[in-house]
Design a protein around this motif. Structure first.
Motif, PDB file in Angstrom:
ATOM      1  N   ASP A  28       0.792  -1.224   0.000  1.00 34.99           N
ATOM      2  CA  ASP A  28       0.000   0.000   0.000  1.00 34.99           C
ATOM      3  C   ASP A  28       0.828   1.279   0.000  1.00 34.99           C
ATOM      4  N   ASP A  29       2.120   1.196   0.348  1.00 36.73           N
ATOM      5  CA  ASP A  29       2.950   2.405   0.454  1.00 36.73           C
ATOM      6  C   ASP A  29       4.225   2.199  -0.348  1.00 36.73           C
ATOM      7  N   ILE A  30       4.311   2.895  -1.492  1.00 32.02           N
ATOM      8  CA  ILE A  30       5.478   2.749  -2.358  1.00 32.02           C
ATOM      9  C   ILE A  30       6.755   3.280  -1.720  1.00 32.02           C
ATOM     10  N   SER A  31       6.583   4.175  -0.732  1.00 30.45           N
ATOM     11  CA  SER A  31       7.757   4.782  -0.101  1.00 30.45           C
ATOM     12  C   SER A  31       8.068   4.171   1.263  1.00 30.45           C
ATOM     13  N   ALA A  32       7.556   2.993   1.540  1.00 33.36           N
ATOM     14  CA  ALA A  32       7.727   2.383   2.865  1.00 33.36           C
ATOM     15  C   ALA A  32       9.193   2.089   3.176  1.00 33.36           C
ATOM     16  N   GLY A  33       9.992   1.747   2.170  1.00 29.93           N
ATOM     17  CA  GLY A  33      11.393   1.404   2.409  1.00 29.93           C
ATOM     18  C   GLY A  33      11.509   0.125   3.215  1.00 29.93           C
ATOM     19  N   LEU A  34      12.461   0.078   4.120  1.00 27.03           N
ATOM     20  CA  LEU A  34      12.595  -1.092   4.981  1.00 27.03           C
ATOM     21  C   LEU A  34      11.506  -1.032   6.043  1.00 27.03           C
ATOM     22  N   TYR A  35      10.745  -2.104   6.145  1.00 28.75           N
ATOM     23  CA  TYR A  35       9.683  -2.158   7.147  1.00 28.75           C
ATOM     24  C   TYR A  35      10.018  -3.277   8.136  1.00 28.75           C
ATOM     25  N   ILE A  36       9.923  -2.938   9.430  1.00 28.38           N
ATOM     26  CA  ILE A  36      10.177  -3.911  10.492  1.00 28.38           C
ATOM     27  C   ILE A  36       8.853  -4.164  11.192  1.00 28.38           C
ATOM     28  N   ASP A  37       8.359  -5.377  11.063  1.00 31.62           N
ATOM     29  CA  ASP A  37       7.057  -5.727  11.619  1.00 31.62           C
ATOM     30  C   ASP A  37       7.176  -6.011  13.116  1.00 31.62           C
ATOM     31  N   ALA A  38       6.032  -5.972  13.788  1.00 30.74           N
ATOM     32  CA  ALA A  38       5.997  -6.363  15.205  1.00 30.74           C
ATOM     33  C   ALA A  38       6.228  -7.862  15.300  1.00 30.74           C
ATOM     34  N   PRO A  39       6.749  -8.341  16.452  1.00 29.73           N
ATOM     35  CA  PRO A  39       6.938  -9.784  16.609  1.00 29.73           C
ATOM     36  C   PRO A  39       5.628 -10.532  16.374  1.00 29.73           C
ATOM     37  N   LEU A  40       5.740 -11.653  15.687  1.00 35.19           N
ATOM     38  CA  LEU A  40       4.551 -12.477  15.413  1.00 35.19           C
ATOM     39  C   LEU A  40       4.936 -13.946  15.444  1.00 35.19           C
ATOM     40  N   ARG A  41       3.917 -14.790  15.498  1.00 37.21           N
ATOM     41  CA  ARG A  41       4.136 -16.229  15.555  1.00 37.21           C
ATOM     42  C   ARG A  41       4.246 -16.810  14.142  1.00 37.21           C
ATOM     43  N   SER A  42       5.247 -17.678  13.947  1.00 37.93           N
ATOM     44  CA  SER A  42       5.387 -18.348  12.656  1.00 37.93           C
ATOM     45  C   SER A  42       4.247 -19.340  12.466  1.00 37.93           C
ATOM     46  N   ARG A  43       3.666 -19.347  11.231  1.00 41.56           N
ATOM     47  CA  ARG A  43       2.545 -20.257  10.958  1.00 41.56           C
ATOM     48  C   ARG A  43       3.007 -21.695  10.774  1.00 41.56           C
TER      49      ARG A  43
END
Length: 568
Positions: free
Chosen positions: A134-149
């Motif tokens: 959704d954001d072409i200018s997001a660059g590097l994005y660091i997501d919140a910790p989540l559980r691997s599926r």
């Protein structure tokens, strides 16, 4: 009775000085320990921030390379062996990354370094995909910790957007990082009993050491210290209580350069101040030891001063009693003469009134009254007598040498006593206690003549060659360099009760007592003095023969120190 006024002494002032220095050192070293702890925590948060930033940047470089390769291969088939091999090669250089994969524009994983070991899944609902889409200018994005599926473990996803050659969204390149990597890395560093935490800029916690499982993925945005850091009002380093475990700590926040991450490092106050407490314990024990030592010295000094005052009081009392004794002896002699005259008159009157009963009774009453008066005089003499005189043969060298410590104390701290003894024994028949009292009087007089300090020269001389009869003479010279006496004062120096001292400072009986001793010992006394230059007193005593009985008796007498400290 001796009254000692307790005033501040040099020892007390020194103790107060030590306590002041201890208080200053406590404040200074505590401040220094705090400053050192603050420097350490600032340096540590800077070091960890730089190291973490390099780790994230190395991951980002790999993601950019993967995204560029995927964008440059438009007809890339799913799970292409060559492409996966290149990604695995990159993965081998990133020990902190669990997997690298590429997600197509529809959300399906198309290239995965764990291919064949994991199921192919759709991640279109994950934030690391949606943000890049959704954001072409997001660059590097660091997501919140989540559980691997696939494994159920905690993971942190880092993603980069993949654009097709025509600019359309073509998917994302993703790296999965194990949060425990950061915990293991941070735990290798000593952090002073505190902790290290890595947050996203919005407050979401990514990793912590020591690891607290319940805090992974939670937000610190509601904590006051984090809010102050976000709005820029928090200092670089601060002291406070941890909201997690309630431990007092020193802490510092730092934003990672060019990354949406924040590093927090804390150190336990109890740990960082441990060296200071050890230092103050050693310093305090040392100061307490010195204070106890000086307290003991002060106690001994006060005790010695009290004993000295008591000795002086006893000596003064002895002088007063001696003067009273001499006065009482004179009064008793005169009263005795009057009694004899009256008794003689009574005896002469008795034959004259033999036939008068009443007159005889009056004479009997007069006679009885004279008897009572005689008893009263005898009682007065018994109370006023200064002690039984016991002359014995004593070596002047030995007696004066033994008395020297007492004479030093009597002279006081400003006056030195210099003793020069004769080369041979000088036996003299003297009353030892009375002789010691004479020496003490002379030293005290010399001391009073030198209020600013000086030296009393005590010299014992052998004058046998000057003797015209008997065994010869010994001479004791007591000289000072004090104020001296004028001719007028010198003429009255031996008079009883004559003194130049102010009221309460002297009785005028000291030199009179010396004269009495000389007379009792069959010696001679000579005083020479010059005003402003000092005084010399010469005591000449005749030498005596020594037989075995005298030697035994002399050794049985009390020592000089015993007699001088407790004058009769």
């Amino acid at each position: 009775m001796v009254t000692v006024l307790h005033r501040p002494t040099s020892a007390l002032l020194l103790v107060l000085g030590i306590l002041g220095l201890l208080a200053f050192e406590t404040w200074r070293s505590h401040l220094a320990a705090q400053e050192e702890a603050e420097r350490n925590v600032v340096n540590l948060v800077k070091l960890l921030s730089e190291q973490t930033a390099r780790t994230i940047q190395s991951i980002d470089l790999s993601l950019q390379s993967v995204a560029a390769e995927a964008a440059g291969t438009p007809n890339l088939t799913d799970n292409d062996p060559r492409f996966i091999a290149e990604m695995r090669k990159r993965l081998s250089t990133l020990p902190f990354v669990r997997a690298l994969f590429v997600v197509r524009a529809d959300g399906l994983v198309s290239q995965d370094t764990n291919y064949a070991a994991t199921l192919r899944t759709n991640v279109a609902d994950r934030a690391y995909f949606a943000v890049q889409r959704d954001d072409i200018s997001a660059g590097l994005y660091i997501d919140a910790p989540l559980r691997s599926r696939t494994s159920g473990d905690w993971i942190i996803a880092l993603s980069r957007r993949i654009d097709a050659l025509d600019g359309r969204f073509a998917g994302v390149a993703v790296a999965l990082v194990d949060p425990m990597y950061f915990e293991r890395f941070y735990s290798q560093l000593w952090i002073g009993g505190g902790n290290v935490a890595l947050f996203r800029k919005d407050g979401v916690e990514l990793a912590r050491s020591p690891h607290i499982h319940a805090l992974i993925g939670t937000s610190a945005a509601g904590r006051e210290t984090f809010r102050r850091f976000q709005d820029g009002s928090a200092p670089e380093v601060f002291w406070g209580t941890s909201p997690i475990n309630g431990i007092e700590r020193v802490a510092s926040f730092r934003a990672l350069e060019n990354l949406p991450l924040v590093m927090l490092v804390t150190m336990s106050k109890a740990v960082v101040m441990r060296a200071w407490r050890t230092h103050m314990t050693v310093t305090g024990v040392g100061a307490a030891t010195i204070i106890v030592m000086f307290a003991g010295i002060e106690t001994l000094t006060r005790r010695h001063r009290l004993q000295e005052e008591r000795a002086k009081a006893r000596l003064a009392e002895a002088e007063r009693l001696e003067s009273i004794g001499r006065f009482a002896a004179g009064v008793a002699h005169d009263v005795g003469n009057l009694q004899r005259i009256i008794r003689s008159a009574v005896l002469l009157l008795r034959p004259e009134v033999a036939d008068r009963q009443k007159a005889g009774e009056l004479l009997d009453q007069i006679d009885a009254t004279l008897t009572v008066g005689g008893e009263l005089v005898t009682q007065l003499l018994s109370h006023a007598r200064t002690g039984h005189r016991a002359p014995g043969v004593n070596d002047l060298n030995l007696v004066i040498s033994e008395a020297l410590p007492m004479l030093h104390r009597a002279a006081g701290p400003k006056v030195e006593v210099s003793l020069s003894t004769a080369s041979s024994a000088l036996p003299c028949r003297i009353d030892r206690p009375q002789f010691l009292a004479v020496l003490l009087n002379l030293i005290l007089n010399a001391r009073d003549a030198m209020p600013s300090g000086g030296t009393v020269f005590l010299e014992i001389r052998d004058e046998r060659a000057l003797g015209q009869d008997g065994l010869g003479w010994s001479e004791i010279r007591v000289s000072d360099n004090g104020q001296g006496m004028s001719e007028a004062i010198l003429g009255q120096a031996l008079d009883p009760f004559f003194t130049t001292k102010t009221a309460g400072q002297g009785s005028g009986l000291g030199l009179s007592q010396v004269q009495t001793f000389i007379d009792d010992s069959h010696g001679s006394l000579e005083i020479t003095s010059e005003q402003g230059k000092g005084t010399t007193i010469r005591l000449r005593l005749p030498l005596a023969e020594v037989d075995q009985a005298e030697e035994v008796r002399s050794r049985a007498l009390p020592s000089a120190s015993d007699t001088a400290c407790r004058p009769a």
